[in-house]
Design an enzyme around this catalytic site. Structure first.
Site, PDB file in Angstrom:
ATOM      1  N   HIS B 229      46.542  63.016  33.638  1.00  0.00           N
ATOM      2  CA  HIS B 229      45.093  63.265  33.633  1.00  0.00           C
ATOM      3  C   HIS B 229      44.813  64.365  34.659  1.00  0.00           C
ATOM      4  O   HIS B 229      45.376  65.452  34.552  1.00  0.00           O
ATOM      5  CB  HIS B 229      44.376  61.932  33.901  1.00  0.00           C
ATOM      6  N   HIS B 268      46.861  69.453  24.485  1.00  0.00           N
ATOM      7  CA  HIS B 268      45.772  68.556  24.892  1.00  0.00           C
ATOM      8  C   HIS B 268      45.667  67.435  23.864  1.00  0.00           C
ATOM      9  O   HIS B 268      45.807  67.683  22.675  1.00  0.00           O
ATOM     10  CB  HIS B 268      44.456  69.355  24.950  1.00  0.00           C
ATOM     11  N   ASP B 325      43.633  72.753  32.599  1.00  0.00           N
ATOM     12  CA  ASP B 325      44.431  72.653  33.823  1.00  0.00           C
ATOM     13  C   ASP B 325      45.302  73.889  34.047  1.00  0.00           C
ATOM     14  O   ASP B 325      45.586  74.258  35.179  1.00  0.00           O
ATOM     15  CB  ASP B 325      45.339  71.417  33.749  1.00  0.00           C
TER      16      ASP B 325
END
Lengths: 397, 397
Positions: B229, B268, B325
């Site tokens: 996460h 993702h 990210d």
């Protein structure tokens, strides 16, 4: 374009009731028959005849310990039974009126900061060792907090005592008699696990992100603090205080139910019959009340139970039963646990189960690795299509 | 009786994928089209043209603020922009090498202990005020920790700065230029919400027990810390450090994929096309790299993205895309965020969404009150019927 919802559907799966989210080998709850099983074994004989240490071994290792295994886990838990000095220094900076569950939720990540092995956690054995440290130390956070908030010295553990006895010793500063120690042991066993309850599911969910052990336990403590979960036993006692006398019970129950309120400690989302844990804690509370001259409290509680059951029968044509929280509130109070520590006592039992669930979620069995829990929500908000509603600068609104 | 499992079924609903657990009006993620919508508004224009304060208002209140409403929320957030001294005293007792996410998870319940209104939380407005305090103070925990762990004075907030600029100011001790402040603002907006991701679901689940606001946020922080996460942006940067040079990229990617490893920041669980947030952060990283002479880092990252995409096409016949990210790691690094603060920066954006979800879960809209999330597990363990397997004392085993 006019803002409108893209969905008129009502959500199914509210609260995930009845939705199976994982396989688990840890505990089985039969709500129809009123049975709770840990790793195959009925909780009732375990609570009476085994010990919390044995149940910890059973829950974590999926087998009953042989004599040398039981001796070893007792020794390991006793060895870990200490708090690093800086942890106590941190506790001394907290406000004395802090809610104990806030203290626990805060201090568990602090324990992580003092566990150098947390970032070397690679194997089941590594995590197992962390589990033992957490199980050994969580009670010490609770008892140290009782000392710190009362400006008293933190009591060093006695490694010769049982896990349960040492908790009471570090809490009160005096060794409990063997009967009281066994009562605490039984309370811990009865609270050690209970399927995918809210805090356990929180622990597993945090675990599924590959967060570390302490992060998962701190999350679980947050859930346990809620009034609909571990916070209930505290509220049972508060309710009894508020009622004050057996003469007020009927009015209180009738008025509360008339106003669609809940009688704390009565009913359970899973059990449709008597909560098996109440079958042990109820008689235990009765016996303690006799011994300690607190029959007034016990009889008031019994009256609450009786009147609530009658009223439910009358109003809804069905029974309602006392749950674990109803009687644990009485027992905890009678063995001198401060009222705001009832939920922390629940936590120091349940940490055994949370730890077993962490191990199962993290290392799985058939499944190779955990899958992130990531459910869906049905979007029911403002909607102007995928290009979005028109945004204009604030001074044009 | 022989111990055996009562079930050979494999669990469905692994990770709850595709299972709808609630209605929500907060955000909509379209993974097929690559769209993220907050309260009806596409996140991309918000990230460029609005401000984090405006997005906080939008997420919490379900409408864009009018000028006086925006002025008010800016003022309220600025007023709450301080940490009680005892909170800083507590932080000073923590070990200097503590993981920053552990510090956040610990300090949020400590903030609760210093919020006298937490046990008076009865109305939506009460909770809204707590949300503003949490949103205002979480960044200050992060920046104070950077100061404390480096034995430097904690920087007092400047109430005239924007939320994002004040974070950088208290982190570094010097005011950021307006371009850097806007970059931080954009990062916070892009991280502010994302449907029922793992940490948000954790927050909602803790909320559903009627635990208080801080308990829910502390739980969410535990989930966010996980490698699957929020911990991913940190690991993207660590991967780039490990690769070291553009010449090593192909070998690294090929070897990692050969060994069934993952390339951090690529792919993702929801987006099947480019993560819309990466569409802003990617060009932002390129521009910053040019400006700061860090093109080597940027080009190495680009090569990772390119080679991973090629290899995925070759091996699996499908694309894979950089996620939020991947580029937030680059941008965070270029604006001077310490590497181990990348995930905390994610947190100080996401706290806006967590807060909106707390309000929605707690007060509902159509639903009168929250329902405890309590799913089921399929018991797959030792089983000897409801009477339990036979227990014998340890010395008889």
């Amino acid at each position: 374009m006019t803002a409108q919802s893209d969905s008129q559907q009502t959500t199914k799966n509210i609260g995930l009731r009845g939705i199976v989210v994982a396989d688990s080998k840890i505990s089985k709850v039969d709500g129809e028959k009123g049975v709770l099983i840990y790793r195959g074994y009925d909780v009732l004989p375990l609570a009476i005849d085994s010990s919390f240490e044995e149940v910890v071994y059973l829950l974590l290792n999926d087998s009953l310990p042989k004599p040398e295994q039981l001796a070893q886990i007792r020794q390991e838990l006793a060895e870990y039974r200490n708090l690093p000095d800086p942890v106590i220094d941190t506790m001394k900076t907290l406000p004395k009126d802090a809610a104990p569950m806030d203290v626990l939720q805060a201090m568990v990540p602090v324990l992580a900061m003092h566990d150098p092995e947390i970032f070397e956690e690679k194997t089941w054995q590594d995590s197992y060792n962390i589990a033992l440290r957490l199980i050994a130390r969580l009670p010490l956070i609770v008892s140290a907090w009782q000392r710190v908030r009362n400006d008293r010295e933190v009591v060093e553990s006695n490694k010769d005592l049982s896990h349960a006895a040492n908790f009471l010793y570090t809490l009160h500063g005096t060794e409990p008699d063997s009967e009281t120690a066994k009562i605490m042991d039984t309370i811990l066993i009865l609270h050690a696990d209970h399927g995918f309850n809210a805090s356990t599911f929180t622990a597993r969910q945090v675990t599924s992100t590959l967060a570390h052990f302490y992060a998962a336990i701190s999350g679980a403590l947050g859930s346990l603090s809620g009034a609909l979960h571990g916070g209930a036993n505290y509220r049972v006692y508060k309710m009894l205080e508020q009622i004050g006398s057996i003469d007020n019970v009927r009015d209180y129950v009738v008025n509360t139910l008339d106003n669609k309120g809940k009688i704390m400690g009565m009913g359970h989302p899973v059990y449709k019959v008597t909560d098996p844990r109440a079958n042990i804690l109820g008689p235990m509370a009765a016996k303690l009340a006799d011994k300690l001259g607190r029959t007034e409290l016990y009889e008031m509680a019994e009256e609450v139970r009786k009147v609530t059951t009658e009223e439910f029968k009358k109003r809804k044509g069905r029974g309602i039963y006392a749950n674990v929280d109803f009687f644990s509130a009485l027992v905890n109070s009678m063995i001198g646990i401060p009222i705001d520590f009832f939920t922390p006592v629940f936590a120091i039992g349940r940490i055994a189960g949370w730890s077993a669930h962490y191990l199962e979620e993290h290392y799985g069995s058939e499944q190779a690795k955990p899958t992130l829990y990531r459910p869906k929500a049905e979007y029911a908000g403002r909607y102007c299509g995928l290009e979005g509603c028109e945004w204009s600068p604030v001074d044009k609104r």
